[in-house]
Design a protein around this motif. Sequence first.
Motif, mmCIF file in Angstrom:
data_model
loop_
_atom_site.group_PDB
_atom_site.id
_atom_site.type_symbol
_atom_site.label_atom_id
_atom_site.label_comp_id
_atom_site.label_asym_id
_atom_site.label_seq_id
_atom_site.Cartn_x
_atom_site.Cartn_y
_atom_site.Cartn_z
ATOM 1 N N TYR A 159 130.308 -117.124 6.998
ATOM 2 C CA TYR A 159 131.380 -118.084 6.729
ATOM 3 C C TYR A 159 132.273 -117.482 5.648
ATOM 4 C CZ TYR A 159 128.045 -121.380 8.842
ATOM 5 O OH TYR A 159 127.161 -122.006 9.680
ATOM 6 N N SER A 160 133.574 -117.602 5.811
ATOM 7 C CA SER A 160 134.473 -117.128 4.751
ATOM 8 C C SER A 160 135.621 -118.112 4.581
ATOM 9 C CB SER A 160 135.016 -115.726 5.080
ATOM 10 O OG SER A 160 135.844 -115.742 6.213
ATOM 11 N N THR A 175 138.705 -115.993 -3.300
ATOM 12 C CA THR A 175 138.173 -115.784 -1.951
ATOM 13 C C THR A 175 136.655 -115.728 -2.008
ATOM 14 O OG1 THR A 175 138.277 -113.363 -2.163
ATOM 15 C CG2 THR A 175 140.207 -114.472 -1.275
ATOM 16 N N GLY A 176 136.034 -116.042 -0.909
ATOM 17 C CA GLY A 176 134.578 -116.023 -0.896
ATOM 18 C C GLY A 176 134.016 -116.001 0.503
ATOM 19 N N PHE A 177 132.764 -115.575 0.591
ATOM 20 C CA PHE A 177 132.060 -115.607 1.872
ATOM 21 C C PHE A 177 130.563 -115.686 1.609
ATOM 22 C CE2 PHE A 177 132.636 -111.079 0.869
ATOM 23 C CZ PHE A 177 131.336 -110.600 0.957
ATOM 24 N N CYS A 178 129.828 -116.135 2.618
ATOM 25 C CA CYS A 178 128.367 -116.104 2.560
ATOM 26 C C CYS A 178 127.851 -115.697 3.939
ATOM 27 C CB CYS A 178 127.789 -117.450 2.130
ATOM 28 S SG CYS A 178 128.244 -118.836 3.180
ATOM 29 N N VAL A 179 126.722 -114.991 3.925
ATOM 30 C CA VAL A 179 126.136 -114.483 5.160
ATOM 31 C C VAL A 179 124.681 -114.920 5.232
ATOM 32 C CG1 VAL A 179 125.687 -112.456 6.585
ATOM 33 C CG2 VAL A 179 127.653 -112.459 5.029
ATOM 34 N N LYS A 189 129.360 -114.157 -2.092
ATOM 35 C CA LYS A 189 130.341 -113.602 -3.026
ATOM 36 C C LYS A 189 131.510 -114.557 -3.167
ATOM 37 C CE LYS A 189 133.075 -109.497 -4.114
ATOM 38 N NZ LYS A 189 133.466 -108.133 -3.701
ATOM 39 N N SER A 190 131.943 -114.761 -4.409
ATOM 40 C CA SER A 190 133.138 -115.531 -4.700
ATOM 41 C C SER A 190 133.896 -114.773 -5.770
ATOM 42 C CB SER A 190 132.759 -116.937 -5.194
ATOM 43 O OG SER A 190 133.920 -117.676 -5.508
ATOM 44 N N GLU A 204 144.535 -115.186 3.519
ATOM 45 C CA GLU A 204 143.532 -115.639 4.475
ATOM 46 C C GLU A 204 142.973 -114.466 5.282
ATOM 47 O OE1 GLU A 204 142.318 -118.637 5.427
ATOM 48 O OE2 GLU A 204 143.558 -120.148 4.462
ATOM 49 N N TYR A 205 143.876 -113.601 5.718
ATOM 50 C CA TYR A 205 143.433 -112.508 6.568
ATOM 51 C C TYR A 205 142.645 -111.465 5.794
ATOM 52 C CZ TYR A 205 143.463 -110.268 11.070
ATOM 53 O OH TYR A 205 143.066 -109.775 12.276
ATOM 54 N N ASN A 206 143.002 -111.268 4.510
ATOM 55 C CA ASN A 206 142.270 -110.306 3.686
ATOM 56 C C ASN A 206 140.804 -110.687 3.533
ATOM 57 O OD1 ASN A 206 144.395 -108.589 3.270
ATOM 58 N ND2 ASN A 206 144.943 -109.376 1.263
ATOM 59 N N VAL A 207 140.543 -111.990 3.312
ATOM 60 C CA VAL A 207 139.151 -112.401 3.138
ATOM 61 C C VAL A 207 138.391 -112.287 4.449
ATOM 62 C CG1 VAL A 207 139.551 -114.879 3.534
ATOM 63 C CG2 VAL A 207 137.619 -114.147 2.146
ATOM 64 N N MET A 208 139.057 -112.536 5.568
ATOM 65 C CA MET A 208 138.404 -112.346 6.865
ATOM 66 C C MET A 208 138.022 -110.886 7.068
ATOM 67 S SD MET A 208 139.805 -113.114 10.718
ATOM 68 C CE MET A 208 139.734 -114.901 10.587
ATOM 69 N N THR A 209 138.926 -109.976 6.673
ATOM 70 C CA THR A 209 138.640 -108.544 6.809
ATOM 71 C C THR A 209 137.506 -108.121 5.892
ATOM 72 O OG1 THR A 209 140.951 -108.130 7.360
ATOM 73 C CG2 THR A 209 139.649 -106.240 6.682
ATOM 74 N N SER A 210 137.495 -108.607 4.648
ATOM 75 C CA SER A 210 136.413 -108.279 3.715
ATOM 76 C C SER A 210 135.068 -108.724 4.265
ATOM 77 C CB SER A 210 136.664 -108.937 2.356
ATOM 78 O OG SER A 210 137.846 -108.467 1.773
ATOM 79 N N THR A 211 135.038 -109.926 4.845
ATOM 80 C CA THR A 211 133.795 -110.429 5.422
ATOM 81 C C THR A 211 133.377 -109.595 6.616
ATOM 82 O OG1 THR A 211 134.536 -112.645 4.760
ATOM 83 C CG2 THR A 211 132.623 -112.512 6.203
ATOM 84 N N THR A 212 134.336 -109.192 7.442
ATOM 85 C CA THR A 212 134.039 -108.328 8.592
ATOM 86 C C THR A 212 133.398 -107.026 8.141
ATOM 87 O OG1 THR A 212 135.873 -109.259 9.873
ATOM 88 C CG2 THR A 212 135.031 -107.107 10.565
ATOM 89 N N CYS A 213 133.946 -106.413 7.089
ATOM 90 C CA CYS A 213 133.401 -105.145 6.581
ATOM 91 C C CYS A 213 131.974 -105.329 6.081
ATOM 92 C CB CYS A 213 134.289 -104.594 5.468
ATOM 93 S SG CYS A 213 135.917 -104.040 6.032
ATOM 94 N N LYS A 214 131.681 -106.459 5.414
ATOM 95 C CA LYS A 214 130.322 -106.723 4.949
ATOM 96 C C LYS A 214 129.368 -106.933 6.124
ATOM 97 C CE LYS A 214 130.432 -106.496 0.481
ATOM 98 N NZ LYS A 214 129.612 -105.475 -0.236
ATOM 99 N N ILE A 215 129.850 -107.586 7.171
ATOM 100 C CA ILE A 215 129.021 -107.794 8.360
ATOM 101 C C ILE A 215 128.659 -106.454 8.994
ATOM 102 C CG2 ILE A 215 129.063 -108.653 10.741
ATOM 103 C CD1 ILE A 215 130.735 -111.033 9.682
ATOM 104 N N VAL A 216 129.643 -105.574 9.117
ATOM 105 C CA VAL A 216 129.400 -104.244 9.701
ATOM 106 C C VAL A 216 128.364 -103.494 8.877
ATOM 107 C CG1 VAL A 216 130.447 -102.012 10.237
ATOM 108 C CG2 VAL A 216 131.696 -104.126 10.735
#
Length: 280
Positions: A159-160, A175-179, A189-190, A204-216
């Motif tokens: 979720y981000s 910005t923040g996300f959790c996995v 991370k927040s 909005e798009y930057n946080v989505m990209t950051s979360t994508t990189c962490k997922i990878v």
Amino acid sequence: MIIADDNSDGIASLKFELACCLAMKDLSILRYFLGIEVAYSPKSYLLLQSKYISNLFECARLTNNRIVDTPIETNVRYAPSDRPPLLDPSLFRTIVGSLVYFTVTRPDIVYAVYVVSQFIAAPIIVHWVIVLHILRYLQSTQFQNLLFPSTSYLELRAYSDVNWDDDPMDYKSTTGFCVFLGDSLILLKSKKQDVISRSYIKTEYNVMTSTTCKIVWLRSLLTDMCISLHQPTLLYYDNQSVIRIARNSVFHKPTKHIKIDYDITRYHLQIITIILSFVS
């Protein structure tokens, strides 16, 4: 030191090697580590810091039993003030520093602690009241813990989100996300952004990209640990426009400046590393 492995012979061998080189005491099964209590059963692990927070109550000289339902007042913005600072800010700094460590097992207070941490240099009475509010919330949830079930399915979901221009002091976005791996929270991370953004879509798009990189990265790490992820990772987001931009290869004038971030997310959508899903 914590030694973790599913090979008991390997653990015993490592303990023997360490004992030959160092003065070492074997405390057997993990129960307590740096203020973190660990409870184990064949079905799960529990992490909590009830003793740590009790000591914190004593340090803060919190005597009454008044409790609150939220870590911080909702819809209230706090900022530095020219009012006289606390006469002795050392206790404020001690409590806030302890709360930072307490977020290890209590991610629900991360934002509240982040708010009070900004006033370490010159705290005033209002900031001390916020700290007391956090402590009263913890008093009502002292035995809340992090659960890591052993029966949880091994699939990632994330979720981000972002609060654009939400800081009254410098107008920077947070910005923040959790996995989660199954039902276990494994990454959180927040972070306040380093620069002020004039574009809501870009933020909005930057946080989505950051979360994508962490997922990878997490998928690669789990693969190295011989955990096979058969399904793409669900990334939940609350902005339909940003999800449509990620899925649509046509660029318009307002989105040209985020093309590099777009390409990263778009690529992992195409190879089905992630799947974007809307959540309210």
